[in-house]
Motif scaffolding. Structure first.
Motif, PDB file in Angstrom:
ATOM      1  N   ASP A   1      -9.181   1.436   0.857  1.00  0.00           N
ATOM      2  CA  ASP A   1      -8.469   2.339  -0.050  1.00  0.00           C
ATOM      3  C   ASP A   1      -7.301   1.547  -0.642  1.00  0.00           C
ATOM      4  OD1 ASP A   1     -10.084   4.613   0.541  1.00  0.00           O
ATOM      5  OD2 ASP A   1      -8.997   4.839   2.437  1.00  0.00           O
ATOM      6  N   VAL A   2      -7.224   1.521  -1.957  1.00  0.00           N
ATOM      7  CA  VAL A   2      -6.240   0.682  -2.645  1.00  0.00           C
ATOM      8  C   VAL A   2      -5.335   1.552  -3.502  1.00  0.00           C
ATOM      9  CG1 VAL A   2      -5.897  -1.332  -4.112  1.00  0.00           C
ATOM     10  CG2 VAL A   2      -8.003  -1.129  -2.755  1.00  0.00           C
ATOM     11  N   ILE A   3      -4.037   1.492  -3.243  1.00  0.00           N
ATOM     12  CA  ILE A   3      -3.059   2.235  -4.047  1.00  0.00           C
ATOM     13  C   ILE A   3      -2.382   1.250  -4.997  1.00  0.00           C
ATOM     14  CG2 ILE A   3      -1.054   3.759  -4.012  1.00  0.00           C
ATOM     15  CD1 ILE A   3      -1.783   4.431  -1.094  1.00  0.00           C
ATOM     16  N   ILE A   4      -2.586   1.475  -6.286  1.00  0.00           N
ATOM     17  CA  ILE A   4      -2.077   0.566  -7.317  1.00  0.00           C
ATOM     18  C   ILE A   4      -0.992   1.286  -8.107  1.00  0.00           C
ATOM     19  CG2 ILE A   4      -2.690  -0.817  -9.334  1.00  0.00           C
ATOM     20  CD1 ILE A   4      -5.631  -0.701  -8.194  1.00  0.00           C
ATOM     21  N   LEU A   5       0.201   0.738  -8.099  1.00  0.00           N
ATOM     22  CA  LEU A   5       1.354   1.423  -8.686  1.00  0.00           C
ATOM     23  C   LEU A   5       1.536   1.135 -10.168  1.00  0.00           C
ATOM     24  CD1 LEU A   5       3.721   1.043  -5.629  1.00  0.00           C
ATOM     25  CD2 LEU A   5       2.525   3.102  -6.395  1.00  0.00           C
TER      26      LEU A   5
ATOM     27  N   PHE B   1      -3.756  -2.633   7.623  1.00  0.00           N
ATOM     28  CA  PHE B   1      -2.838  -2.286   6.533  1.00  0.00           C
ATOM     29  C   PHE B   1      -2.357  -3.591   5.893  1.00  0.00           C
ATOM     30  CE2 PHE B   1      -2.766   1.290   9.378  1.00  0.00           C
ATOM     31  CZ  PHE B   1      -2.505   2.407   8.600  1.00  0.00           C
ATOM     32  N   VAL B   2      -2.520  -3.709   4.574  1.00  0.00           N
ATOM     33  CA  VAL B   2      -2.076  -4.912   3.866  1.00  0.00           C
ATOM     34  C   VAL B   2      -1.227  -4.475   2.672  1.00  0.00           C
ATOM     35  CG1 VAL B   2      -2.751  -7.090   2.777  1.00  0.00           C
ATOM     36  CG2 VAL B   2      -4.260  -6.030   4.489  1.00  0.00           C
ATOM     37  N   GLY B   3      -0.048  -5.070   2.520  1.00  0.00           N
ATOM     38  CA  GLY B   3       0.834  -4.653   1.432  1.00  0.00           C
ATOM     39  C   GLY B   3       1.574  -5.794   0.789  1.00  0.00           C
ATOM     40  N   THR B   4       2.040  -5.524  -0.405  1.00  0.00           N
ATOM     41  CA  THR B   4       2.879  -6.455  -1.155  1.00  0.00           C
ATOM     42  C   THR B   4       4.155  -5.748  -1.569  1.00  0.00           C
ATOM     43  OG1 THR B   4       1.025  -7.748  -2.033  1.00  0.00           O
ATOM     44  CG2 THR B   4       3.062  -7.797  -3.288  1.00  0.00           C
TER      45      THR B   4
ATOM     46  N   GLY C   1      -9.551  -0.196   5.711  1.00  0.00           N
ATOM     47  CA  GLY C   1      -8.270  -0.822   5.422  1.00  0.00           C
ATOM     48  C   GLY C   1      -7.536  -0.096   4.310  1.00  0.00           C
ATOM     49  N   LEU C   2      -6.210  -0.135   4.361  1.00  0.00           N
ATOM     50  CA  LEU C   2      -5.370   0.439   3.307  1.00  0.00           C
ATOM     51  C   LEU C   2      -4.564  -0.688   2.672  1.00  0.00           C
ATOM     52  CD1 LEU C   2      -4.249   2.951   1.825  1.00  0.00           C
ATOM     53  CD2 LEU C   2      -2.451   3.054   3.568  1.00  0.00           C
ATOM     54  N   VAL C   3      -4.650  -0.804   1.356  1.00  0.00           N
ATOM     55  CA  VAL C   3      -3.910  -1.811   0.603  1.00  0.00           C
ATOM     56  C   VAL C   3      -2.947  -1.106  -0.336  1.00  0.00           C
ATOM     57  CG1 VAL C   3      -4.078  -3.631  -1.154  1.00  0.00           C
ATOM     58  CG2 VAL C   3      -5.745  -3.541   0.708  1.00  0.00           C
ATOM     59  N   ILE C   4      -1.683  -1.520  -0.322  1.00  0.00           N
ATOM     60  CA  ILE C   4      -0.679  -0.925  -1.212  1.00  0.00           C
ATOM     61  C   ILE C   4      -0.042  -2.042  -2.037  1.00  0.00           C
ATOM     62  CG2 ILE C   4       1.407   0.473  -1.401  1.00  0.00           C
ATOM     63  CD1 ILE C   4       0.760   1.710   1.277  1.00  0.00           C
ATOM     64  N   SER C   5      -0.065  -1.880  -3.344  1.00  0.00           N
ATOM     65  CA  SER C   5       0.451  -2.909  -4.247  1.00  0.00           C
ATOM     66  C   SER C   5       1.969  -2.918  -4.286  1.00  0.00           C
ATOM     67  CB  SER C   5      -0.088  -2.673  -5.664  1.00  0.00           C
ATOM     68  OG  SER C   5       0.658  -1.647  -6.319  1.00  0.00           O
TER      69      SER C   5
END
Length: 301
Positions: A204-208, A34-37, A3-7
């Motif tokens: 995989d988590v992308i934190i901005l 894919f999960v995003g906020t 899964g890919l998570v994008i903040s």
């Protein structure tokens, strides 16, 4: 399942796009979820369709007018190159005269979403085995909700993507299904736990944001800068809590988490959309993901 998570992160979403591009195109990661906020939600559909170039073009060409139909602030460049926002009294007053509950409106963003995500693309993705989930905050019921592409038609899902990005009170407050909704980041900035609940075993988590705070905010100069500073403080607290919960859940379910923080402070005001800066951030995200994975590869060797 990977899964890919994008903040959430407003204009900083360009950096997330660059990271995701490297993970998808160079490392060939095959994501089933894919999960995003907020800004993360804007990226998901095209990343899931493997149409990175198309979403990159969008993220590196937007400006304030691409987002706001009625922008509540003006941007001023300070002495040392930093950007400061101040109240656009005329636009705010105009919004209140129209009976709106927010300082500004983001109808242009809703139009942009409909323009960049075609109905055919929506149907192609919905008929695939990939799940795309966006995060929204239900202010009426005081809870966070997660909206899957599998549960809605084209127009409704475009609405949920838009709602996930609506950073009230600067952007639109949307009433849907009898409830008032706003930016998903008010409830869950980094929805790691939700990805795990939906079956992801590698995330995989992308934190901005940077992993460590590297700066002190300048004193507030007006009511808008005060509100943005307050929102940023609360978002930072929510984000850290989400990450702790995500790590705790992963540890108990033997899920692997890979975290990609921004290595430097990109901006202190993510409501400012500068296409030149966002082009640079996209490339920075790509380069950072490349460097990080080279270093990990060296450590394994």
């Amino acid at each position: 399942m990977r899964g890919l998570v994008i903040s959430g992160g407003g204009s900083k979403g360009a950096f997330a796009g660059g990271v995701a591009q490297y993970l998808i195109e160079e490392l060939k990661y095959d994501y089933g979820l894919f999960v995003g906020t907020s800004t993360g939600s804007l990226l998901l559909t095209h990343l899931a369709l493997d149409k990175v170039k198309k979403i990159k073009k969008v993220f590196t060409s937007v400006n304030q007018s691409s987002i706001f139909s009625n922008c509540p602030f003006v941007i001023k460049k300070e002495r040392f190159g930093s950007m400061q926002i101040s109240v656009n009294h005329f636009n705010v007053f105009k919004n209140f005269l129209r009976g709106k509950k927010t300082f500004g409106e983001s109808q242009n963003l809703r139009k942009l979403i409909a323009k960049i995500i075609t109905e055919q693309e929506f149907q192609d993705l919905k008929s695939s085995i990939i799940d795309v989930v966006v995060t929204v905050s239900n202010l009426s019921l005081n809870k966070v909700e997660y909206k899957s592409i599998n549960d809605f038609n084209y127009n409704d899902f475009c609405d949920w993507i838009w709602i996930s990005c609506n950073y009230t009170p600067f952007m639109s407050l949307v009433k849907k299904g009898g409830c008032e909704y706003a930016d998903g980041g008010f409830g869950n900035m980094v929805p790691i736990e939700e990805a795990i609940k939906r079956g992801a075993t590698i995330v995989d988590v992308i934190i901005l944001e940077t992993e460590v705070v590297y700066y002190n905010r300048m004193p507030s100069k007006n009511v808008f800068s005060l509100i943005t500073n307050m929102h940023a403080f609360m978002a930072n607290r929510i984000e850290k809590q989400n990450i702790r919960i995500g790590k705790f859940t992963a540890a108990h379910k033997d899920v692997i988490i890979n975290l990609y923080y921004t290595p430097t402070v990109l901006t202190t005001n993510s409501l400012i959309f500068d296409n030149k800066l966002m082009t640079q951030w996209w490339q920075s995200g790509y380069d950072f993901a490349k460097q990080k994975n080279v270093e990990l590869s060296d450590l394994r060797d």
